[in-house]
Design an enzyme around this catalytic site. Structure first.
Site, PDB file in Angstrom:
ATOM      1  N   CYS A   1       0.809  -1.220   0.000  1.00  0.00           N
ATOM      2  CA  CYS A   1       0.000   0.000   0.000  1.00  0.00           C
ATOM      3  C   CYS A   1       0.841   1.268   0.000  1.00  0.00           C
ATOM      4  O   CYS A   1       0.288   2.368  -0.005  1.00  0.00           O
ATOM      5  CB  CYS A   1      -0.922   0.024   1.221  1.00  0.00           C
ATOM      6  SG  CYS A   1      -1.968  -1.428   1.397  1.00  0.00           S
TER       7      CYS A   1
ATOM      8  N   ARG B   1      -5.316   6.616  -3.409  1.00  0.00           N
ATOM      9  CA  ARG B   1      -5.845   5.254  -3.528  1.00  0.00           C
ATOM     10  C   ARG B   1      -6.187   4.671  -2.162  1.00  0.00           C
ATOM     11  O   ARG B   1      -7.259   4.093  -1.967  1.00  0.00           O
ATOM     12  CB  ARG B   1      -4.817   4.383  -4.246  1.00  0.00           C
ATOM     13  CG  ARG B   1      -5.091   2.888  -4.190  1.00  0.00           C
ATOM     14  CD  ARG B   1      -3.915   2.112  -4.750  1.00  0.00           C
ATOM     15  NE  ARG B   1      -4.088   0.681  -4.567  1.00  0.00           N
ATOM     16  CZ  ARG B   1      -3.731   0.016  -3.481  1.00  0.00           C
ATOM     17  NH1 ARG B   1      -3.176   0.671  -2.474  1.00  0.00           N
ATOM     18  NH2 ARG B   1      -3.920  -1.282  -3.384  1.00  0.00           N
TER      19      ARG B   1
END
Length: 312
Positions: free
Chosen positions: A179, A220
Site C-alpha cells: 500500500c 488510492r
C-alpha cells in the site's frame, strides 16, 4: 490496503509466502550478476541472464495462488500468470542474442535492490508503512471522516482504520507494504537507473515519477478505506461473493474498490507516468520496444514515431 486474508490449504502458505522470500534473493543476485558480467563476458552474461529470467518466471508462478486465491486479486493473478511464459521467453531471446534485453535485465536488478530492503528490513518497512498511513489518515480527516486510526493486529504497525456504521458494525482495513507504492516506485527507479542517459535527466525523471506515484497512492488508500467504511459499492453482491468466496457480503465494497477499480486505475496511471517520463528520458523506449516484442512478437521502432525533446 488489506483485510484479513483467507488461508490457503496444505503447503501453499509456505510455497506462496516463505519460499518467494528466499527465491527473490536468488533472482536478484542472478540479475545483478548478469549486469556485472555484461561488460566483461557477454556470452556468459547471456547464459546467466537466461537463467535469471527463468527464475523470475518461477517467482511469479509461485506467487500466482496467493494473488488469485488468497488476495482474490484477479488482475494481479492474471498478470503474474502471464508473466511466467513472458519471463521464460525473455530469457530465451536474451540467450539467442537479443542484447537490448540487457537493459531490461539491468532494470530488474536495480528494481530488486530498491525494493528488497523494504521487504526484508523490518524497521525500514515499518517506517514506510506508518509514514504512508499517517498521510492517509490526514487526508481522510480533511475529507470530514473520523475513523479510529490504530495499531493493526496483523503486523503491529500504526496503520489500521476502523469505520463504524449506525448499527455498530466495524469496517476494518490496514496498510501493508504493497500500500506504500514502493513496488511502482522501484519499477521506475530500476528502469531509469538501467538506461544510459545524462544523470540530470535521469534524476528529473525519477523525481517526477516518485512524486506522482506517492500522491496517487495516498489517494488510492483513502479511496479504499472510505469506500469500504461507507459501503459505497454494494453492487452485484451475490455474484461477487460467489466469485470471490467472501462469506461476508459487506466485503463486496472492499473488493470493488480495491481489487477492481483501484488496480485497473493503477495500470492506467502507470502507463500515463511512463509516458511523462519517456518524454524527458526517451532512452526508456528501448525497454518498451522489447516488452512489446515479447508480448506481440512484432518489432516496433518507437524512436522514430515519438519526437523526443532536447537534452540527448
Amino acid at each position: 490496503m488489506g483485510v484479513v486474508p483467507a488461508a490457503l490449504p496444505g503447503p501453499l502458505p509456505w510455497l506462496t509466502t516463505t519460499f518467494p522470500d528466499y527465491l527473490v534473493w536468488v533472482v536478484i543476485a542472478a540479475f545483478v550478476a548478469t549486469a556485472a558480467l555484461e561488460r566483461y563476458d557477454r556470452e556468459l552474461a547471456r547464459a546467466v541472464g537466461a537463467g535469471a529470467w527463468t527464475l523470475f518466471g518461477l517467482f511469479w508462478g509461485v506467487l500466482f495462488p496467493r494473488f488469485a486465491f488468497e488476495m482474490r486479486s484477479f488482475i494481479e493473478g492474471t498478470l503474474s500468470l502471464v508473466a511466467v511464459p513472458l519471463c521464460v521467453y525473455a530469457g530465451y531471446q536474451l540467450y539467442s542474442g537479443r542484447d537490448s534485453l540487457f537493459v531490461l535485465s539491468r532494470g530488474v536488478a536495480a528494481m530488486g535492490l530498491i525494493y528488497v530492503p523494504f521487504l526484508t528490513v523490518e524497521p525500514l518497512r515499518e517506517w514506510l508503512v506508518e509514514l504512508v498511513s499517517v498521510q492517509t489518515n490526514a487526508v481522510i480527516q480533511l475529507l470530514g471522516y473520523d475513523p479510529v486510526f490504530t495499531i493493526a493486529k496483523e503486523n503491529g504497525y500504526h496503520s489500521a482504520f476502523i469505520f463504524t456504521d449506525s448499527t455498530g458494525h466495524e469496517y476494518y482495513t490496514y496498510l501493508v507494504l504493497a500500500c506504500t507504492g514502493i513496488g511502482s516506485m522501484s519499477i521506475f527507479g530500476g528502469l531509469i537507473a538501467a538506461v544510459r542517459a545524462p544523470l540530470r535527466r535521469k534524476l528529473r525523471g525519477f523525481a517526477l515519477a516518485i512524486v506522482i506515484i506517492w500522491v496517487l497512492n495516498v489517494v488510492r488508500n483513502v479511496f479504499i478505506a472510505v469506500a469500504f467504511g461507507n459501503q459505497w459499492f454494494q453492487f452485484f453482491v451475490g455474484p461477487v461473493t460467489s466469485l470471490t468466496g467472501y462469506t461476508d457480503p459487506r466485503m463486496v465494497s472492499f473488493f470493488i474498490a480495491d481489487r477492481v477499480l483501484s488496480q485497473l486505475l493503477a495500470v492506467v496511471a502507470l502507463v500515463f507516468i511512463l509516458w511523462l517520463v519517456v518524454r524527458d528520458l526517451p532512452e526508456l523506449l528501448t525497454v518498451i520496444e522489447d516488452v512489446i516484442y515479447l508480448v506481440s512478437g512484432r518489432e516496433y521502432d518507437l524512436h522514430r514515431s515519438i519526437r523526443a525533446d532536447g537534452g540527448r
